[in-house]
Enzyme design. Structure first.
Site, PDB file in Angstrom:
ATOM      1  N   CYS A   8     -13.745  -0.243  -4.523  1.00 52.64           N
ATOM      2  CA  CYS A   8     -14.312   0.455  -3.372  1.00 52.64           C
ATOM      3  C   CYS A   8     -15.833   0.357  -3.371  1.00 52.64           C
ATOM      4  CB  CYS A   8     -13.853   1.914  -3.371  1.00 52.64           C
ATOM      5  SG  CYS A   8     -14.244   2.829  -4.880  1.00 52.64           S
TER       6      CYS A   8
ATOM      7  N   HIS B 130     -14.753   7.845  -5.802  1.00 57.81           N
ATOM      8  CA  HIS B 130     -14.456   6.862  -4.757  1.00 57.81           C
ATOM      9  C   HIS B 130     -15.708   6.666  -3.904  1.00 57.81           C
ATOM     10  CE1 HIS B 130     -12.297   4.614  -1.733  1.00 57.81           C
ATOM     11  NE2 HIS B 130     -12.690   5.458  -0.802  1.00 57.81           N
TER      12      HIS B 130
END
Length: 1112
Positions: A48, A303
């Site tokens: 990510c 994330h």
């Protein structure tokens, strides 16, 4: 880190594939782009951070166009990368292809596998998350190395590199010493700073003074002088990258943590105050924000996703859905305090009452929750002057009229927020690119990333002078090379073809058509006329078409006359007909027709002149016939049942079925019950003799019903045992079998037999005999894992969250003597942790979140305001020796043999700690009250303690004695604290600065010690080493000057002498600082070991300060 990202430099220009990757076959085609018409990037497991950076580079048009300007003549072709003589620059080529796919290929998300293969990453590298700031630097460095000797070798330097200059000004001669440095990004501090502009002010405006003891040696004066150090921005790049230092290290707790406090950054910023040259126009220093990489999570994982402003309007921006107002996170003090003040009508609160309001809202004080990271509450309010304002001489705190962040205050429906209308703002094309998902956001949503666990991590600014040409607006193919345009068109064509093929294959169903002329009616069943003749005709048909279309297809080649289509099923007894399709307007999908469905084609009235008198057309049943195989207890032989499937016409009688099975008239037929009618604990219904003349249809038998056949000799000694996988028939002695008897069907596993009631619910296991329990013919018993409860235990049902219903309850066995239960958390070590004390609080107030584990623990919680504390007993080494040698004394302690204990070796003596129970005491009890309560424990009834002053109380941490409790003030205890009590031979009342010493003197010439002696050192007036020497010398009649002291460091097993401690001397006042063994660097405290050496004799003394055993 990041694998072989620089492998191109070592291999020349060619880079072989990494290998080891498993390429999946083509299955379902990727979905097309969503409504915003932007493509995301697939996450390979932990990429990510890479996806967020690549999207930022893609939506930097100048970077994208510079990359596209490099043609195959300079970069080579990927098809030639395996040729040894070819010069192929793989990384920029793969980056070009990825950008072209993101811009032009109609798919929801693109893959980065080819790009990461060019980096030299393996599968483990792709699933491991790294820091996006470090990736930004490494990726740019790899591109610069890969583009050497090309026209694009300097475009990264031109777009992103800036220059700073560090200057030192001599205050004596005025000489300025300068050093220039290049930067790719600016790293700014977050801790203790309100926002980006404040951090830049500290870096490039504030001066650092060299004065006092920290002087600067001037090269021109050639002496130490007072000087001022400063830094300025000398050259500004077109694109400014700012990295926020969100992650810090707490040296007190020795752990990393993430700064989640409020940190503002403007949408536009003017850098003129921070630059060396300020003569140009303002537009030369003006920047606008166009990308924010966001990190959600903590310092050990999380994330990344990115907010991006679409400068070329490539996406279709739509107003996002209005989100409901949510309560602020309790981990964010700014949101909590703002919501507290906003709830007041005057939007202000007395500063003295703000702490209590905070306690009422989150259940914790400021000092306990936020002080460690954010400092005092007053300083916190002053640091956030953009949100709070102190009025009335600082006695009231209020919110400013328009606080910068709308996170903490919901918008009023009557007064909509600017920009919230349905009309898109042409200057606010912001999108949230979160791996494969791309959604529209408002520009004001960027301000929500100022603070919290989900907050901004990297900022990307571009000069406002950079204008986009009109041809680039809404044109994703702008400046894309022709060969990449052709590649994208070819991929779109293949994707469209795959989607059409997949749609056709997904909608196609295979039908089996059974034509009536090929079947005959025999004994009430449809059977083929000839075995050699093909029974069914296969037909592939689109299930989106209607039943009428299917009729037309069948009429063309297979049928004439009236037609009825009936869903059929092929069974051993023959073809079984179900419902008939009557509505020609519905599609096959709506009619429930799936691939592999059998359809019987006939006229709807007769089959080969045999008319149909039943509805449905033919009633055929498939029954499971069970017959017992005699199996005695303990005998091997499987389940004890034989099972076969038999088909019968619905109009035959039960007696005809028995005759067809070849069973005598004395045999009994039983039907399995699945709840409903019937009584007792039997799971079977025995058909009475009158039912032998009734048909299967009249008896309401259905497909799949079980029919049990019992021979006459097995009817008196048979019970049914149901296991999780099958049913077993066993023959047992009805007088000897008891319900908790463990059968041998599951060897090595403790099991018990439980009755099943008429609803299918398992009844509690018991210890009754079979006859006393009411077990009769064909009673159903379930073989369950586990043992039956003992006489001292109870078997209970419970349900969570819903009303009790059969089959949904939980089961638990508890002790009858327990007087209550309570809940405890499971901590991060998977150990049972603290109890949930407030049983009236909601789960949100207890800070419960998804995935938290709770343990139901036996025992009653103390009343509100009280604590239940565990108490241990300190056993003297002398008593331990008595227990070892077998000698007894009248004052020996008689403790329970079941008491938990631990033994450790300290200073050559054995020390034992034994648990003696728990006490309930007020949270604000005094030490005297604690001692009195401990003496009431039954385990201490034989301990001779005249008064509580003869008892010493230690605090335990991790089963280690840490400190002695002292004083008469309230202890302010907390949950989970453990104590250890020690019996004394004389009264003791230690002061707050009195330290207990245990002196153990070595025997001269021998490897042994004299018996230890206690010593109390009063450090209230003079905590210096001289005071400790005087106390020891007075005790042993020695000269203080003859003693040398050293502290033992238990972690390193070394001695640190006091004599080597050189005191710091101030250069200004030329005065020694006060010496204190209680402060740095020794921090003498309870439990430290002090060595004492006499200089005129080779003797060592070991002093144990507040003796602390190291538990093994």
């Amino acid at each position: 880190m990041f694998g072989s990202l620089f492998e191109e430099e070592g291999e020349g220009y060619s880079l072989a594939p990494s290998g080891g990757r498993v390429v999946k076959g083509e299955g379902e085609p990727p979905p097309p782009r969503g409504r915003v018409n932007l493509s995301g990037i697939k996450n390979q497991g932990g990429t990510c951070y890479l996806n967020s950076l690549l999207q930022t580079l893609l939506f930097t048009p100048e970077f994208r166009e510079e990359l596209f300007s490099l043609g195959p003549k300079e970069l080579g072709c990927l098809e030639d990368k395996d040729k040894p003589e070819a010069k192929v620059r793989v990384i920029p080529l793969e980056l070009q292809r990825l950008f072209a796919r993101l811009l032009l290929v109609d798919q929801q998300s693109a893959s980065t596998t080819d790009l990461t293969d060019s980096f030299g990453w393996n599968n483990s590298e792709e699933s491991r998350q790294h820091d996006v700031q470090e990736l930004n630097r490494i990726l740019f460095s790899a591109l610069e190395h890969s583009l050497v000797d090309t026209s694009g070798s300097a475009f990264i330097q031109r777009l992103y590199h800036g220059t700073t200059v560090n200057s030192i000004l001599c205050k004596e001669c005025g000489n300025i010493s300068q050093r220039q440095e290049d930067f790719l990004d600016l790293t700014v501090c977050v801790r203790g700073v309100c926002g980006l502009e404040g951090a830049l002010w500290d870096m490039f405006v504030e001066e650092e003074m060299f004065e006092g003891s920290n002087l600067y040696r001037c090269g021109q004066c050639d002496q130490l002088v007072t000087a001022a150090k400063s830094a300025k921005l000398r050259k500004l790049p077109p694109f400014l990258t700012v990295s926020l230092l969100r992650f810090n290290f707490d040296f007190a707790r020795c752990e990393r943590y993430k700064e989640t406090g409020r940190y503002t950054f403007p949408l536009t910023i003017n850098l003129r105050p921070f630059c060396e040259q300020t003569e140009d126009e303002d537009s030369e220093y003006s920047y606008e924000l166009f990308s924010v990489i966001i990190h959600k999570g903590g310092c050990y994982g999380g994330h990344y996703h990115v907010y991006i402003k679409d400068m070329d309007h490539l996406g279709l921006w739509e107003p996002p859905e209005v989100r409901a107002y949510t309560e602020p996170e309790k981990d964010d003090p700014l949101s909590v305090l703002s919501s507290i003040i906003a709830q007041e009508e005057s939007r202000s609160v007395l500063l003295d009452q703000l702490g209590q309001r905070l306690m009422d809202k989150i259940g914790s004080s400021w000092s306990k929750k936020y002080r460690k990271l954010h400092g005092p509450i007053g300083k916190f309010l002053q640091n956030h002057s953009d949100v709070f304002v102190l009025v009335n001489n600082g006695t009231w705190v209020a919110l400013k009229a328009n606080p910068p962040s709308p996170v903490t205050q919901p918008s009023s429906p009557a007064h909509p927020t600017p920009g919230s209308s349905s009309t898109p703002d042409p200057g606010s094309h912001w999108f949230d690119l979160n791996d494969s998902t791309v959604t529209s956001i408002h520009e004001r949503d960027v301000e929500k990333m100022y603070q919290g666990k989900e907050s901004a991590y990297m900022l990307f600014y571009r000069k406002t002078l950079l204008r986009r040409p009109s041809g680039a607006l809404r044109n994703p193919g702008y400046q894309v090379p022709p060969h990449l345009l052709e590649m994208a068109e070819e991929e779109n064509r293949r994707l469209q073809q795959r989607r059409e093929e997949f749609e056709a294959s997904n909608n196609s169903v295979e039908l089996r058509l059974h034509l009536a002329p090929r079947y005959r009616l025999e004994n009430g069943a449809l059977k083929p006329i000839s075995i050699e003749q093909k029974e069914a005709t296969n037909l592939t048909f689109d299930r989106c078409r209607t039943v009428g279309d299917l009729r037309m297809i069948i009429y063309q080649d297979l049928w004439e006359g009236d037609m009825a289509l009936t869903v059929a099923r092929s069974l051993p007894a023959g073809l079984h007909l179900y419902n008939t399709l009557t509505d020609d307007e519905v599609s096959l999908y709506s009619a429930g027709i799936l691939s592999g469905t059998d359809l019987f084609v006939w006229n709807g009235r007769e089959v080969r002149r045999h008319s149909n008198q039943h509805n449905p057309p033919l009633y055929i049943l498939l029954l499971d016939v069970l017959e017992p195989k005699r199996l005695s207890v303990g005998e091997e032989g499987g389940s004890g049942l034989t099972k076969q499937s038999r088909g019968f016409a619905g109009r035959v009688t039960l007696g005809e079925v028995r005759e067809a099975l070849g069973e005598p008239q004395e045999s009994l037929l039983c039907q399995e019950k699945r709840g409903g009618e019937g009584g007792g604990a039997s799971g079977w219904r025995v058909f009475p003799p009158g039912d032998m003349q009734r048909t299967l249809k009249e008896l309401a038998l259905k497909d799949g019903d079980a029919l049990l056949v019992l021979e006459p000799q097995t009817q008196d000694s048979t019970v049914t045992v149901t296991t999780p996988n099958t049913a077993s028939i066993i023959t047992v002695d009805m007088c000897l079998l008891s319900l908790h008897w463990c059968v041998y069907l599951c060897p090595g596993v403790a099991c018990c037999l439980r009755q099943v009631d008429r609803t299918g619910k398992l009844l509690p296991p018991g210890t009754l005999s079979v006859r006393d329990a009411g077990v009769r013919l064909m009673t159903s018993l379930s073989l369950c894992p586990g043992t039956a409860p003992k006489d001292t235990q109870l078997f209970l049902y419970f349900s969570v969250g819903t009303a009790p219903s059969s089959g949904l309850e939980g089961e638990i066995i508890v002790e009858r003597s327990r007087d209550g239960w309570h809940l405890r958390r499971l901590d991060w070590c998977e150990d049972v942790g603290e109890a949930l004390m407030d049983e009236e609080a909601s789960l949100s107030e207890l800070k419960m979140s998804h995935g938290d584990a709770l343990v139901i623990t036996e025992g009653r919680l103390p009343p509100k305001g009280f604590l239940k504390l565990s108490v241990w007993l300190y056993v003297e080494p002398s008593r331990l020796e008595d227990m070892t040698t077998g000698e007894t004394h009248t004052h020996s302690m008689k403790l329970s043999p079941l008491a938990k204990m631990c033994v450790c070796l300290v200073g050559g003596a054995m020390v034992e700690l034994r648990t003696v129970g728990q006490v309930e005491i007020s949270e604000e009890a005094t030490l005297e009250e604690l001692k009195t309560q401990v003496l009431t424990l039954p385990e201490l009834q034989y301990v001779c303690v005249p008064t509580p002053a003869f008892l010493r109380v230690w605090q335990l941490e991790g089963q280690r004695l840490t400190r002695i409790l002292r004083g008469q003030q309230k202890l302010k205890l907390s949950s989970g604290v453990e104590f250890c009590v020690q019996q004394l031979l004389r009264e003791e009342d230690l002061g707050p600065k009195e330290v207990l010493l245990r002196v153990q003197m070595g025997v001269p010439g021998e490897r042994g010690y004299y018996p230890p002696e206690d010593l109390v050192w009063d450090a209230s007036r003079d905590p210096s080493p001289r005071s400790l020497r005087s106390a020891l010398a007075s005790t042993y009649g020695l000269s203080p000057d003859s003693l040398l002291l050293a502290k033992h460091q238990p972690h390193t097993h070394t001695w640190e002498t006091f004599s080597n401690w050189s005191q710091q001397v101030s250069k200004r006042k030329k005065k020694k600082k006060a010496e204190s063994l209680l402060g740095a660097p020794f921090h003498l405290k309870d439990g430290d070991i002090i060595g004492v050496k006499v200089t005129n004799a080779p003797l060592w003394f070991i002093v144990l300060v507040a003796f602390q055993p190291a538990l093994l």
